[in-house]
Motif scaffolding. Structure first.
Motif, PDB file in Angstrom:
ATOM      1  N   ARG A 160      37.305  76.769  74.077  1.00 39.39           N
ATOM      2  CA  ARG A 160      38.461  76.856  74.281  1.00 39.39           C
ATOM      3  C   ARG A 160      39.782  75.795  73.703  1.00 39.39           C
ATOM      4  N   PHE A 161      39.475  74.434  73.673  1.00 33.95           N
ATOM      5  CA  PHE A 161      40.119  73.547  73.342  1.00 33.95           C
ATOM      6  C   PHE A 161      39.694  72.901  72.035  1.00 33.95           C
ATOM      7  N   GLY A 162      40.803  72.597  70.941  1.00 35.08           N
ATOM      8  CA  GLY A 162      40.344  71.766  69.605  1.00 35.08           C
ATOM      9  C   GLY A 162      41.500  70.992  69.267  1.00 35.08           C
ATOM     10  N   ASP A 163      41.098  70.028  68.446  1.00 32.50           N
ATOM     11  CA  ASP A 163      42.138  69.180  68.102  1.00 32.50           C
ATOM     12  C   ASP A 163      41.760  68.415  66.619  1.00 32.50           C
ATOM     13  N   ALA A 164      42.662  68.370  65.783  1.00 33.47           N
ATOM     14  CA  ALA A 164      42.168  67.643  64.474  1.00 33.47           C
ATOM     15  C   ALA A 164      43.282  66.846  63.823  1.00 33.47           C
ATOM     16  N   LEU A 165      42.988  65.871  63.121  1.00 33.70           N
ATOM     17  CA  LEU A 165      43.927  65.156  62.481  1.00 33.70           C
ATOM     18  C   LEU A 165      43.526  65.130  61.148  1.00 33.70           C
ATOM     19  N   VAL A 166      44.390  65.776  60.183  1.00 29.10           N
ATOM     20  CA  VAL A 166      44.130  65.891  58.952  1.00 29.10           C
ATOM     21  C   VAL A 166      44.897  65.253  57.720  1.00 29.10           C
ATOM     22  N   PRO A 167      44.341  64.481  56.804  1.00 31.03           N
ATOM     23  CA  PRO A 167      45.218  64.136  55.827  1.00 31.03           C
ATOM     24  C   PRO A 167      45.419  64.850  54.623  1.00 31.03           C
ATOM     25  N   LEU A 168      46.300  64.957  53.704  1.00 33.39           N
ATOM     26  CA  LEU A 168      46.439  65.493  52.385  1.00 33.39           C
ATOM     27  C   LEU A 168      47.104  64.494  51.595  1.00 33.39           C
ATOM     28  N   ASP A 169      46.311  63.592  51.078  1.00 34.08           N
ATOM     29  CA  ASP A 169      47.147  62.242  50.381  1.00 34.08           C
ATOM     30  C   ASP A 169      48.009  61.666  51.173  1.00 34.08           C
ATOM     31  N   GLU A 170      49.387  61.488  50.963  1.00 35.74           N
ATOM     32  CA  GLU A 170      50.297  60.813  51.675  1.00 35.74           C
ATOM     33  C   GLU A 170      50.461  61.666  53.168  1.00 35.74           C
ATOM     34  N   ALA A 171      50.253  62.939  53.223  1.00 36.12           N
ATOM     35  CA  ALA A 171      50.537  63.577  54.177  1.00 36.12           C
ATOM     36  C   ALA A 171      49.591  63.552  55.398  1.00 36.12           C
ATOM     37  N   LEU A 172      50.034  63.527  56.633  1.00 37.32           N
ATOM     38  CA  LEU A 172      49.005  63.408  57.737  1.00 37.32           C
ATOM     39  C   LEU A 172      49.454  64.162  59.053  1.00 37.32           C
ATOM     40  N   VAL A 173      48.585  65.055  59.416  1.00 35.25           N
ATOM     41  CA  VAL A 173      49.138  66.061  60.386  1.00 35.25           C
ATOM     42  C   VAL A 173      47.967  66.052  61.515  1.00 35.25           C
ATOM     43  N   GLN A 174      48.651  66.442  62.843  1.00 36.55           N
ATOM     44  CA  GLN A 174      47.664  66.448  63.875  1.00 36.55           C
ATOM     45  C   GLN A 174      47.961  68.085  64.319  1.00 36.55           C
ATOM     46  N   ALA A 175      47.014  68.675  64.984  1.00 35.73           N
ATOM     47  CA  ALA A 175      47.175  69.905  65.529  1.00 35.73           C
ATOM     48  C   ALA A 175      46.082  69.902  66.827  1.00 35.73           C
ATOM     49  N   VAL A 176      46.495  70.397  67.740  1.00 36.37           N
ATOM     50  CA  VAL A 176      45.781  70.860  68.862  1.00 36.37           C
ATOM     51  C   VAL A 176      46.037  72.214  69.188  1.00 36.37           C
ATOM     52  N   VAL A 177      44.886  72.882  69.519  1.00 37.70           N
ATOM     53  CA  VAL A 177      44.963  74.310  69.945  1.00 37.70           C
ATOM     54  C   VAL A 177      44.127  74.642  71.412  1.00 37.70           C
ATOM     55  N   ASP A 178      44.692  75.474  72.328  1.00 34.43           N
ATOM     56  CA  ASP A 178      44.385  75.805  73.487  1.00 34.43           C
ATOM     57  C   ASP A 178      44.249  77.276  73.493  1.00 34.43           C
ATOM     58  N   ILE A 179      43.200  78.195  73.440  1.00 38.62           N
ATOM     59  CA  ILE A 179      43.163  79.379  73.417  1.00 38.62           C
ATOM     60  C   ILE A 179      43.242  79.781  75.171  1.00 38.62           C
ATOM     61  N   SER A 180      44.659  79.557  75.429  1.00 34.54           N
ATOM     62  CA  SER A 180      44.946  79.535  76.850  1.00 34.54           C
ATOM     63  C   SER A 180      45.323  80.945  77.486  1.00 34.54           C
ATOM     64  N   ALA A 193      41.533  72.698  64.230  1.00 35.34           N
ATOM     65  CA  ALA A 193      41.656  72.764  65.696  1.00 35.34           C
ATOM     66  C   ALA A 193      41.136  73.962  66.072  1.00 35.34           C
ATOM     67  N   PHE A 194      41.500  74.953  65.423  1.00 37.22           N
ATOM     68  CA  PHE A 194      41.102  76.419  66.026  1.00 37.22           C
ATOM     69  C   PHE A 194      39.499  76.800  65.812  1.00 37.22           C
ATOM     70  N   ARG A 195      39.158  76.038  64.738  1.00 35.32           N
ATOM     71  CA  ARG A 195      37.584  76.337  64.602  1.00 35.32           C
ATOM     72  C   ARG A 195      36.766  75.653  65.744  1.00 35.32           C
ATOM     73  N   GLN A 196      37.328  74.493  66.281  1.00 30.59           N
ATOM     74  CA  GLN A 196      36.715  73.996  67.578  1.00 30.59           C
ATOM     75  C   GLN A 196      36.934  74.855  68.651  1.00 30.59           C
ATOM     76  N   ALA A 197      37.947  75.268  68.887  1.00 28.69           N
ATOM     77  CA  ALA A 197      38.505  75.986  69.977  1.00 28.69           C
ATOM     78  C   ALA A 197      37.754  77.515  70.186  1.00 28.69           C
ATOM     79  N   LYS A 198      37.558  77.906  68.826  1.00 28.12           N
ATOM     80  CA  LYS A 198      36.901  79.432  69.192  1.00 28.12           C
ATOM     81  C   LYS A 198      35.341  79.375  69.090  1.00 28.12           C
ATOM     82  N   ALA A 199      35.017  78.068  68.714  1.00 27.12           N
ATOM     83  CA  ALA A 199      33.607  78.025  68.798  1.00 27.12           C
ATOM     84  C   ALA A 199      32.655  78.388  69.960  1.00 27.12           C
TER      85      ALA A 199
END
Length: 202
Positions: free
Chosen positions: A94-114, A181-187
């Motif tokens: 149901r829940f997933g979260d991730a913190l992903v870099p791409l060189d200088e960029a950094l993004v956090q995503a959180v997913v709830d299959i709610s 994040a979705f990968r974790q949530a749908k697992a």
């Protein structure tokens, strides 16, 4: 009892676009994507790879006017396919979260299959929405895609750009973070019995 296949196909046709999309939530990241918008192909390929879904997309649209219709309509179809493929949602994490870099960029995503569509999207630098990435894909489309997916898949999604300078890197990091994040949530979680909600429904 074996787990039913989590596969869905959506065919969507309007006066602005024609889309044929298939997703397998239990794939290995294989994709075959042709949207007529090259940078969007790149982003969806990254999504499939890092979400561990198999994704096939064939799309055409009125890109001579703008890529907006085609890009957003694919997001709608992808969200509908995700919702259909999830089925009853029994046994998912149901829940997933991730913190992903791409060189200088950094993004956090959180997913709830709610089962409750909601998007919180923030942190893109000023002017990002006006930037043409690859000469054809405006930065504003990134949020539109997440809106389309979240509302049609009935997901709660938070995407936060923590930092970044290059628009290509920012957009790609957003899609990769969402994918992880979705990968974790749908697992499927062997410790989960039934639907992971105290309400008994998602």
């Amino acid at each position: 009892m074996s787990q039913p296949q989590r596969i869905a196909r959506i065919q969507r046709e309007t006066s602005e676009s024609t889309i044929d999309l298939t997703i397998n939530l239990d794939g290995t990241g294989v994709s075959d994507i042709h949207t007529t918008v090259p940078f969007y192909d790149h982003l969806l390929t990254a999504f499939a790879k890092h979400a561990l879904v198999d994704l096939t997309v064939r799309a055409t649209g009125d890109i001579e006017i703008d890529v907006h219709h085609t890009v957003e309509d694919i997001g709608i179809a992808l969200g509908q396919a995700i919702k259909q493929a999830l089925g009853t949602k029994e046994g998912i994490s149901r829940f997933g979260d991730a913190l992903v870099p791409l060189d200088e960029a950094l993004v956090q995503a959180v997913v709830d299959i709610s089962g409750r569509p909601y998007l919180v999207h923030s942190g893109e630098p000023a002017g990002f929405e006006f930037h043409l990435i690859g000469g054809h894909f405006t930065g504003s489309m990134v949020r539109h895609v997440f809106e389309a997916i979240a509302f049609n898949a009935a997901l709660t999604v938070h995407v936060t750009v923590i930092g970044g300078r290059d628009p290509h890197h920012i957009a790609e990091a957003e899609f990769k973070a969402f994918a992880r994040a979705f990968r974790q949530a749908k697992a499927l979680d062997p410790l989960v019995t039934g639907i992971p909600s105290t309400k008994g429904a998602l």
